[in-house]
Scaffold this motif. Structure first.
Motif, PDB file in Angstrom:
ATOM      1  N   THR A 299       0.141   4.999 -13.761  1.00  0.00           N
ATOM      2  CA  THR A 299       0.166   4.566 -12.369  1.00  0.00           C
ATOM      3  C   THR A 299      -1.252   4.579 -11.809  1.00  0.00           C
ATOM      4  O   THR A 299      -1.954   5.585 -11.890  1.00  0.00           O
ATOM      5  CB  THR A 299       1.071   5.488 -11.526  1.00  0.00           C
ATOM      6  OG1 THR A 299       2.400   5.440 -12.051  1.00  0.00           O
ATOM      7  CG2 THR A 299       1.083   5.033 -10.075  1.00  0.00           C
ATOM      8  N   THR A 301      -2.087   3.236  -8.450  1.00  0.00           N
ATOM      9  CA  THR A 301      -2.047   3.560  -7.026  1.00  0.00           C
ATOM     10  C   THR A 301      -0.620   3.389  -6.517  1.00  0.00           C
ATOM     11  O   THR A 301       0.221   2.730  -7.150  1.00  0.00           O
ATOM     12  CB  THR A 301      -3.007   2.662  -6.222  1.00  0.00           C
ATOM     13  OG1 THR A 301      -3.077   3.119  -4.880  1.00  0.00           O
ATOM     14  CG2 THR A 301      -2.522   1.215  -6.221  1.00  0.00           C
ATOM     15  N   THR A 302      -0.344   3.989  -5.368  1.00  0.00           N
ATOM     16  CA  THR A 302       0.966   3.901  -4.724  1.00  0.00           C
ATOM     17  C   THR A 302       0.767   3.489  -3.268  1.00  0.00           C
ATOM     18  O   THR A 302      -0.105   4.022  -2.581  1.00  0.00           O
ATOM     19  CB  THR A 302       1.722   5.240  -4.789  1.00  0.00           C
ATOM     20  OG1 THR A 302       1.896   5.619  -6.165  1.00  0.00           O
ATOM     21  CG2 THR A 302       3.089   5.127  -4.131  1.00  0.00           C
ATOM     22  N   ASP A 304       2.643   2.951   0.440  1.00  0.00           N
ATOM     23  CA  ASP A 304       3.796   3.154   1.324  1.00  0.00           C
ATOM     24  C   ASP A 304       3.918   1.942   2.244  1.00  0.00           C
ATOM     25  O   ASP A 304       2.985   1.614   2.987  1.00  0.00           O
ATOM     26  CB  ASP A 304       3.615   4.432   2.146  1.00  0.00           C
ATOM     27  CG  ASP A 304       3.748   5.685   1.296  1.00  0.00           C
ATOM     28  OD1 ASP A 304       4.759   5.800   0.589  1.00  0.00           O
ATOM     29  OD2 ASP A 304       2.826   6.521   1.331  1.00  0.00           O
ATOM     30  N   GLY A 339      -4.296   0.324   0.959  1.00  0.00           N
ATOM     31  CA  GLY A 339      -2.922   0.715   1.240  1.00  0.00           C
ATOM     32  C   GLY A 339      -2.504   0.454   2.675  1.00  0.00           C
ATOM     33  O   GLY A 339      -1.501   0.996   3.146  1.00  0.00           O
ATOM     34  N   CYS A 531       6.959   5.881 -16.006  1.00  0.00           N
ATOM     35  CA  CYS A 531       5.954   6.304 -15.022  1.00  0.00           C
ATOM     36  C   CYS A 531       6.570   6.954 -13.775  1.00  0.00           C
ATOM     37  O   CYS A 531       6.087   6.765 -12.658  1.00  0.00           O
ATOM     38  CB  CYS A 531       5.092   5.107 -14.597  1.00  0.00           C
ATOM     39  SG  CYS A 531       3.991   4.499 -15.875  1.00  0.00           S
ATOM     40  N   LEU A 533       9.302   6.229 -12.264  1.00  0.00           N
ATOM     41  CA  LEU A 533       9.913   5.249 -11.381  1.00  0.00           C
ATOM     42  C   LEU A 533      11.362   5.603 -11.066  1.00  0.00           C
ATOM     43  O   LEU A 533      12.060   6.226 -11.878  1.00  0.00           O
ATOM     44  CB  LEU A 533       9.870   3.854 -12.030  1.00  0.00           C
ATOM     45  CG  LEU A 533       8.484   3.271 -12.323  1.00  0.00           C
ATOM     46  CD1 LEU A 533       8.610   2.016 -13.182  1.00  0.00           C
ATOM     47  CD2 LEU A 533       7.758   2.962 -11.025  1.00  0.00           C
ATOM     48  N   GLN A 551      10.057   0.040  -5.154  1.00  0.00           N
ATOM     49  CA  GLN A 551      11.083   1.077  -5.215  1.00  0.00           C
ATOM     50  C   GLN A 551      11.816   1.098  -3.869  1.00  0.00           C
ATOM     51  O   GLN A 551      11.228   1.469  -2.849  1.00  0.00           O
ATOM     52  CB  GLN A 551      10.455   2.440  -5.512  1.00  0.00           C
ATOM     53  CG  GLN A 551       9.694   2.455  -6.844  1.00  0.00           C
ATOM     54  CD  GLN A 551       9.065   3.808  -7.136  1.00  0.00           C
ATOM     55  OE1 GLN A 551       9.492   4.521  -8.028  1.00  0.00           O
ATOM     56  NE2 GLN A 551       8.060   4.170  -6.365  1.00  0.00           N
ATOM     57  N   ASN A 554      12.320   4.979  -1.856  1.00  0.00           N
ATOM     58  CA  ASN A 554      11.236   5.603  -1.078  1.00  0.00           C
ATOM     59  C   ASN A 554      10.321   4.568  -0.424  1.00  0.00           C
ATOM     60  O   ASN A 554       9.309   4.929   0.163  1.00  0.00           O
ATOM     61  CB  ASN A 554      10.409   6.544  -1.969  1.00  0.00           C
ATOM     62  CG  ASN A 554       9.791   5.827  -3.170  1.00  0.00           C
ATOM     63  OD1 ASN A 554       9.691   4.602  -3.196  1.00  0.00           O
ATOM     64  ND2 ASN A 554       9.394   6.601  -4.179  1.00  0.00           N
ATOM     65  N   GLN A 556       8.227   2.432  -1.582  1.00  0.00           N
ATOM     66  CA  GLN A 556       6.866   2.429  -2.112  1.00  0.00           C
ATOM     67  C   GLN A 556       6.698   1.343  -3.174  1.00  0.00           C
ATOM     68  O   GLN A 556       7.640   0.999  -3.891  1.00  0.00           O
ATOM     69  CB  GLN A 556       6.513   3.783  -2.736  1.00  0.00           C
ATOM     70  CG  GLN A 556       6.392   4.922  -1.742  1.00  0.00           C
ATOM     71  CD  GLN A 556       6.045   6.231  -2.431  1.00  0.00           C
ATOM     72  OE1 GLN A 556       6.240   6.385  -3.641  1.00  0.00           O
ATOM     73  NE2 GLN A 556       5.514   7.176  -1.661  1.00  0.00           N
ATOM     74  N   LYS A 558       4.435   0.683  -6.546  1.00  0.00           N
ATOM     75  CA  LYS A 558       3.561   1.325  -7.522  1.00  0.00           C
ATOM     76  C   LYS A 558       2.800   0.260  -8.314  1.00  0.00           C
ATOM     77  O   LYS A 558       3.391  -0.700  -8.803  1.00  0.00           O
ATOM     78  CB  LYS A 558       4.357   2.212  -8.489  1.00  0.00           C
ATOM     79  CG  LYS A 558       4.623   3.610  -7.985  1.00  0.00           C
ATOM     80  CD  LYS A 558       5.093   4.509  -9.114  1.00  0.00           C
ATOM     81  CE  LYS A 558       5.221   5.958  -8.646  1.00  0.00           C
ATOM     82  NZ  LYS A 558       5.592   6.861  -9.759  1.00  0.00           N
ATOM     83  N   LYS A 559       1.471   0.434  -8.401  1.00  0.00           N
ATOM     84  CA  LYS A 559       0.640  -0.407  -9.254  1.00  0.00           C
ATOM     85  C   LYS A 559       0.459   0.308 -10.583  1.00  0.00           C
ATOM     86  O   LYS A 559      -0.012   1.450 -10.621  1.00  0.00           O
ATOM     87  CB  LYS A 559      -0.719  -0.664  -8.598  1.00  0.00           C
ATOM     88  CG  LYS A 559      -1.671  -1.493  -9.458  1.00  0.00           C
ATOM     89  CD  LYS A 559      -3.021  -1.677  -8.762  1.00  0.00           C
ATOM     90  CE  LYS A 559      -4.007  -2.454  -9.626  1.00  0.00           C
ATOM     91  NZ  LYS A 559      -5.326  -2.624  -8.947  1.00  0.00           N
TER      92      LYS A 559
END
Length: 564
Positions: A299, A301-302, A304, A339, A531, A533, A551, A554, A556, A558-559
């Protein structure tokens, strides 16, 4: 110094062998001094001697001698018989009523044809065969790597069985090596054939070039182009990789429990190759570099997204920005690195979008299921480009040609089809296989996703049938992928979001197993991406083959990096 053998001496007359050359007989190809011209002509008074200055030699056309009338030259051409003819031939009954042209005009036309064919060989056919040879060499390198990975997997599994199964491990690895060598030999043979053809094409180019440049018409008419034989490209050989299927230790017979490799033979794809060209065009790009899958995806970055309840879809605008959609009618653009939300667009109808995508011109496109429309956002203004009757759109994607592919359900919930649009014009409908059976399940309960692979295959996630359905550009079924035997949670395969990458991999969200499947362009399973997920929905890839997963639980994105 010997005058006839010295490299420094000037050219001498072919008759007297002493005087310096001043003239040339284009008919007899003899070098003459002025004093010897008369003597040369008198040797054969009936021959049409063309004596010119030496510097103008080979400027006079050498008309072919007539096969039927001795000492006559053919200055005309019978189009019906396709042969040079002399004036006596024209007056004979043999060519009565035939259309006759001046031979020099025919020569000019023939030279133009040779030039065109020479250009085709240089610009299209020769580079195509070079490209084929390069692709075969790349595939051979891939085979080395893939078979190396296969041997490693077998070795790791064998370590759990200790010394009792060493003999079985060696046996299976030997089978892998044998199959690798067999497939490499097949590809090497194919490569040798292609290289031979490349040399033949080069010879053909040289032959046509010689025929084009010569003033000897007899030699030119003796050349017959074989370019048509090279237009039919060879069959493409696609070796299929063996799979290692590990078994569980339950005290049964070791040879059955340890696992097996499934044998598949090399195939020849008649339409596997296509003509290339050395001429560049805006749409033409070089083949992508070969990238290998990472042993362990990571992963990066994440993000929101801030949706209140659910996040459904994600689409890459660029390598720095992504569009998202979820509950409600708002679609949001986010900066990947920061982000942060950059802007938002609300659907025209106020309904939430079923699916989103980005066109080649970087415009946002979305489907409105309840409003029966496909919409494009240009300069923050929404345009309804497709308005449906009796059908409702779900998934949408933009193709490499700029068309839109839309998967839709009928109002009666009994039919599903894929339609290709150029603007608002329907170009193609894909609904049934060769046996007139539906390609896609009619379930209206599940979302549907669609994408075009780099090889122009059309890939659809059909959650109602627990399958991914892949057809070629013409709409003919290539394969159905129904999941892998050993899934992370051992739950049934439940496909949702679908994406493709530069390697023609197909990536599929498996909602039940909280993972992403990676399969190759022929439907062979390669790997899972987990990862951490959970509760997955949509996904996309950027131009650098980074994966973005939505996802919904949540909210979010994910990259994930999964390729070297």
């Amino acid at each position: 110094m010997e005058p006839r053998t010295s490299a420094q001496d000037v050219m001498r007359c072919d008759l007297c062998e002493t005087a310096v050359v001043q003239m040339h007989c284009d008919t007899c190809l003899v070098n003459l001094c002025k004093a010897c011209v008369g003597e040369h002509i008198s040797t054969d008074e009936f021959k049409d001697h063309k004596v010119v200055k030496f510097q103008d030699r080979e400027s006079t056309p050498l008309y072919p001698g007539c096969k039927f009338h001795d000492k006559e030259r053919c200055k005309m051409y019978c189009n019906q018989c396709d042969i040079p003819v002399c004036h006596k031939c024209i007056g004979s009954d043999q060519h009565l009523g035939h259309k006759v042209s001046e031979i020099l005009r025919v020569v000019d036309e023939r030279k133009n044809e040779f030039i065109k064919e020479q250009t085709e060989l240089n610009v299209t056919i020769y580079p195509t065969y070079q490209d084929i040879a390069s692709n075969i060499q790349n595939r051979m390198s891939q085979l080395e790597k893939e078979y190396g990975d296969l041997s490693t997997a077998i070795t790791k599994h064998g370590e759990d069985w200790h010394r009792e199964i060493d003999k079985l491990v060696k046996k299976l690895k030997a089978e892998v090596d044998e199959m690798k060598n067999t497939q490499l030999q097949t590809l090497q043979k194919h490569l040798d054939e292609i290289n031979k053809t490349i040399f033949d094409i080069k010879d053909e180019i040289d032959s046509l070039e010689t025929a084009t440049d010569t003033n000897d018409l007899s030699k030119m008419f003796s050349v017959r182009s074989n370019v048509h034989t090279y237009r039919n490209l060879p069959h493409k050989i696609n070796p299929s990789l063996l799979k290692f299927i590990p078994g569980k230790i339950q005290g049964e017979e070791l040879s059955k429990l340890f696992g097996a490799i499934s044998l598949s033979s090399s195939t020849s794809d008649k339409h596997g190759y296509s003509m290339k060209t050395t001429q560049k065009s805006p749409e033409a790009g070089s083949s992508p570099p070969v990238k290998q899958l990472l042993d362990k995806p990571e992963t990066v970055t994440t993000i929101d997204t801030g949706y209140k309840y659910f996040l459904y879809n994600v689409a890459c605008l660029s390598d720095e920005e992504i569009w998202t959609s979820g509950d409600g009618s708002t679609m949001k653009l986010y900066s990947i690195n920061q982000g942060s939300e950059l802007k938002s667009i609300t659907t025209k109808s106020g309904h939430y979008p079923s699916n989103i995508a980005v066109t080649k011109s970087e415009d946002l496109v979305y489907t409105d299921y309840d409003n029966r429309t496909v919409n494009i956002v240009k300069n923050e203004k929404i345009e309804e480009v497709i308005i449906l009757k009796n059908w409702k759109p779900k998934g949408v994607c933009s193709t490499s040609s700029g068309d839109l592919l839309v998967i839709m359900d009928s109002d009666d919930r009994k039919q599903t089809k894929v339609v290709r649009y150029s603007g608002s014009t329907e170009k193609q409908a894909i609904q049934f296989d060769d046996k007139v059976k539906p390609l896609y399940s009619p379930s209206i309960r599940y979302p549907r996703y669609i994408n075009e692979n780099r090889n122009l295959d059309i890939c659809v996630s059909d959650e109602g049938a627990n399958a991914v359905v892949v057809v070629n550009q013409a709409g003919k079924l290539r394969f159905r992928y129904t999941g892998h035997t050993f899934s992370p949670k051992n739950d049934p395969f439940s496909p949702r979001g679908i994406a493709t990458d530069s390697q023609s991999h197909i990536l599929i969200v498996d909602r039940n197993n909280d993972c992403v499947h990676i399969i190759d362009q022929d439907g062979q399973f390669l790997r899972y991406i987990e990862c951490g997920l959970s509760k997955l929905w949509g996904l996309c890839t950027d131009t650098n083959d980074n994966l973005f997963v939505a996802q919904y639980g949540n909210r979010q994105v994910k990259k994930i990096k999964y390729l070297h």
